[in-house]
Design a protein around this motif. Structure first.
Motif, short mmCIF file in Angstrom:
data_model
loop_
_atom_site.label_atom_id
_atom_site.label_comp_id
_atom_site.label_asym_id
_atom_site.label_seq_id
_atom_site.Cartn_x
_atom_site.Cartn_y
_atom_site.Cartn_z
N GLN A 2 0.83 -1.19 0.00
CA GLN A 2 0.00 0.00 0.00
C GLN A 2 0.88 1.25 0.00
OE1 GLN A 2 -2.77 -0.05 3.18
NE2 GLN A 2 -3.88 1.75 2.48
N THR A 3 0.49 2.23 -0.83
CA THR A 3 1.27 3.46 -0.88
C THR A 3 0.63 4.52 0.01
OG1 THR A 3 0.04 4.32 -2.77
CG2 THR A 3 2.02 3.01 -3.24
N ASN A 4 1.45 5.40 0.50
CA ASN A 4 1.00 6.51 1.33
C ASN A 4 0.32 7.54 0.42
OD1 ASN A 4 0.90 8.95 2.76
ND2 ASN A 4 2.69 8.40 3.96
N HIS A 6 -0.19 10.61 0.85
CA HIS A 6 0.54 11.87 0.84
C HIS A 6 1.68 11.83 -0.17
CE1 HIS A 6 -1.82 13.31 4.15
NE2 HIS A 6 -1.44 12.30 4.92
N ASN A 61 9.44 11.28 -3.15
CA ASN A 61 8.62 11.58 -1.99
C ASN A 61 8.97 12.93 -1.36
OD1 ASN A 61 11.04 10.97 -0.81
ND2 ASN A 61 10.28 9.31 0.48
#
Length: 110
Positions: A2-4, A6, A61
């Motif tokens: 799962q990716t953040n 934000h 990021n």
């Protein structure tokens, strides 16, 4: 995995920023350099990036853009600017531009 969310938003913002920078540089290079607070070398690099390079650069990021104010006081002056009678945007531009003038040795505020 799962990716953040934000991080996804940061990547989208980075790509939007890079695309805007390229459009600004294509329209008026000197004005774009002033607004983006970048030098000629950075302007040349940003203008020369192709779609694949833009996507690769945006895919991080970390935010590529940053606040233009040198200090909290400068940002507060822009945010709390009571001059909303047509000249507010001009005043804000002057406040934000003072950072680049100071860093280039173009004068002092005081």
């Amino acid at each position: 995995m799962q990716t953040n969310p934000h991080v996804d938003e940061i990547r989208e913002l980075n790509l939007a920023y890079l695309l805007l920078a390229q459009r600004l540089l294509g329209a008026d290079r000197a004005e774009a350099m002033f607004r983006l607070k970048i030098d000629e070398e950075m302007a040349e690099l940003l203008a020369s990036l192709d779609a694949r390079q833009l996507a690769r650069l945006a895919n991080t990021n970390q935010l590529l853009c940053h606040f233009g104010g040198e200090s909290v006081d400068q940002l507060r002056q822009v945010a709390d600017n009571p001059r909303d009678q047509g000249l507010g945007h001009f005043h804000a531009s002057l406040l934000m531009a003072s950072r680049s003038m100071l860093s280039e040795g173009g004068g002092h505020v005081g």
